[in-house]
Structure formats: C-alpha cells, structure tokens
Scaffold this active site. Structure first.
Site, PDB file in Angstrom:
ATOM      1  N   SER A 155      26.548   9.792  -4.181  1.00 55.12           N
ATOM      2  CA  SER A 155      26.830   9.986  -2.668  1.00 55.12           C
ATOM      3  C   SER A 155      27.446  11.672  -2.671  1.00 55.12           C
ATOM      4  O   SER A 155      28.151  11.950  -3.368  1.00 55.12           O
ATOM      5  CB  SER A 155      27.929   9.107  -2.235  1.00 55.12           C
ATOM      6  N   TYR A 185      35.725   4.293  -2.707  1.00 47.20           N
ATOM      7  CA  TYR A 185      34.137   4.697  -2.790  1.00 47.20           C
ATOM      8  C   TYR A 185      33.890   5.748  -3.495  1.00 47.20           C
ATOM      9  O   TYR A 185      33.313   6.170  -4.214  1.00 47.20           O
ATOM     10  CB  TYR A 185      33.508   4.456  -1.440  1.00 47.20           C
TER      11      TYR A 185
END
Length: 187
Positions: free
Chosen positions: A143, A156
């Site tokens: 990401s 995350y």
C-alpha cells in the site's frame, strides 16, 4: 486485446473483489488461467462465474491466507492441476482504521496475520515451485501506507512496510533462480 498470457497460470489471493477481481479480469482477458482464492465464498463464486462466462479458465478455492497449510494446498493443487505457476499475486489484505493508541492487540494480530503472514505463507508455498520451474513472478500487494504512513493507520502501515521490506529482500534472493518479485503500493 491480445492473448499474450495464453498458457500461463496466475494465483490471486483476495481474488473475489476489489483489486483481486480486477487482476483476475485483466489476466483472464489476456488468456491467463486464473486460480482465485478468497475467504468470501459467495463473492468468490460470483466472480469466478463472471470470468467463466466470458470464456476464462478459472478455478476457485475458499482459502484463508492466515492458514499456511491452506495456502500450501492452494499452490500445490494449482500446480498439479495446471502444470505450472507463472504468477502469484499475494493480494489478500485487511485494514483497521484506528490510531495506534486505540488499536487493540486483537486488531494488531489480525492485521499481522492477514497482511504479513498471509504474504509469507504465499511466498513459502510458491517459491519452491517457482525455483524448481526456473521461472515465476511473485507480486505482493502492499500500500502507499507501506511507504508513507498516515494517521489512524499505524498498525496497517506497519504490516504494509513489512511487505515492502520482504519483497525488496526477496527480489534480490530469488533473482538467481529465475523468479521475479514485485511489490505494488496502491493508494
């Protein structure tokens, strides 16, 4: 569109929706045989049926990437049934939006288990097959948060940073055996 991937085989975790489904659609359109894996059986079967409806060769399997044996079985069976593994897209992932102070240990463990261990399980299962073949390409979905963390995404981001680091190291290690490694950082 050309069929430049005819005869190739791609395994896509998290393949029922989102980026995974988009990968399946694109790879199938290029002639690649697709093995979709996801925990969401209903969405997985709908996606597989959609791809089969346009003539794609698609296998589907309910797999939780947190289960190393299940991932190993996915790769083993795909290799046995289709004769090769050209691409492994370690794409399954989850997010918990919370500041680190508010992130429970349960959330940390789920994020680590899916986002990091899921990738490790995929690599651990597919790399020996690809090394033996002398070819293959492992594509790990991280990401933008794996490069530039943002507020309310600390846990995350930590898992996605780890996927970037794993992929970078693996790229160097796997190159000599003909296996390519990429990391994708959408965002």
């Amino acid at each position: 569109m050309t069929r430049e991937l005819a005869g190739k085989v791609a395994i896509i975790t998290g393949g029922a929706g989102g980026i995974g489904k988009a990968l399946g659609v694109e790879m199938a359109a290029r002639g690649c045989a697709i093995v979709l894996a996801d925990v969401n059986e209903e969405l997985l079967e709908a996606t597989a049926a959609e791809l089969r409806g346009v003539g794609a060769l698609v296998m589907s399997r309910v797999v939780d990437v947190r289960d190393a044996d299940a991932v190993k079985g996915l790769v083993r069976d795909a290799h046995r049934d289709l004769g090769r593994i050209d691409y492994l897209f370690n794409n399954a992932g989850i997010n918990v939006c919370a500041e680190i102070f508010d992130t429970s240990l349960e959330d940390w463990n789920r994020l680590i288990d899916v986002n990091l261990r899921g990738v490790v399980h995929g690599v651990h299962a597919a790399l020996p097959v690809m090394r033996e073949q002398g070819f293959g390409h492992i594509i790990n979905t991280a990401s933008a948060a794996g490069l530039i963390p943002a507020a309310a995404e600390g846990a995350y981001a930590a898992t996605k940073h780890a996927v970037v680091g794993l992929s970078s190291a693996l790229r160097v290690e796997a190159e000599a055996s003909g296996v390519r490694v990429s990391v994708v950082c959408p965002g």
